[in-house]
Scaffold this active site. Structure first.
Site, short mmCIF file in Angstrom:
data_model
loop_
_atom_site.label_atom_id
_atom_site.label_comp_id
_atom_site.label_asym_id
_atom_site.label_seq_id
_atom_site.Cartn_x
_atom_site.Cartn_y
_atom_site.Cartn_z
N GLU A 295 1.02 -1.14 -0.14
CA GLU A 295 0.01 0.06 -0.01
C GLU A 295 0.83 1.29 0.07
O GLU A 295 1.92 1.40 0.51
CB GLU A 295 -0.89 0.03 1.19
N HIS B 12 -4.63 6.63 0.53
CA HIS B 12 -3.78 5.42 0.42
C HIS B 12 -4.35 4.39 -0.55
O HIS B 12 -5.37 4.75 -1.18
CB HIS B 12 -3.80 4.89 1.83
N HIS C 289 -5.20 0.62 -1.99
CA HIS C 289 -5.38 -0.88 -1.99
C HIS C 289 -5.00 -1.95 -2.96
O HIS C 289 -5.66 -1.54 -4.12
CB HIS C 289 -7.11 -1.12 -1.77
N ASP D 155 -9.34 1.99 8.13
CA ASP D 155 -9.36 3.17 7.50
C ASP D 155 -10.09 4.20 8.01
O ASP D 155 -9.76 5.65 8.15
CB ASP D 155 -9.93 3.00 5.85
#
Length: 138
Positions: free
Chosen positions: A29, A74, A76, A87
């Site tokens: 990630e 971010h 995935h 999250d």
């Protein structure tokens, strides 16, 4: 108390940077914080000590300089762009606009959420980005 910034959109070049950084980090990630200028997200702050793996990215928020982040970003490594419980916990600490990008990290593989994990619209804007000295970056 920090002044709340009303976010109107994200610069296309900033979104492209996020997508490319996510591709480069794959299968781990990618994570960062979002900064805005004049209501437009223009910068991604990469915090020292951020830990990334194939299942998570941990931002070391205590390393954040004295800035006003408007949110987080971010990736995935899967194509799922819905926020997880982890999250949502991070969203509650880092602003009002949170972008999740999913594999294969194209312009249609991302979504923005508010602090509670509800999808929100974020317009992609074609603007000229400038560096800290007022010089065009392009």
């Amino acid at each position: 108390m920090k002044k709340k910034v009303e976010v109107r959109g994200i610069a296309r070049d900033t979104l492209d940077f996020i997508l490319e950084a996510s591709k480069s980090s794959y299968p781990e990630e990618f994570a960062g914080l979002l900064e805005a200028k004049d209501g437009i997200i223009t910068d991604v702050l990469l915090l020292p000590g951020t830990e990334s793996s194939e299942s998570s990215a941990v931002l070391k928020l205590f390393m954040m300089p004295n800035i006003s982040a408007v949110g987080s970003v971010h990736s995935h490594p899967s194509s799922v762009v819905r926020p997880s419980q982890a999250d949502l916990h991070m969203f509650s600490k880092t602003g009002t606009h949170h972008i999740i990008v999913g594999h294969p990290y194209g312009r249609n593989n991302w979504k923005c959420y508010d602090g509670s994990g509800q999808p929100i619209s974020l317009e992609v804007l074609d603007i000229e980005l400038e560096d800290e000295f007022g010089e065009d970056l392009l």
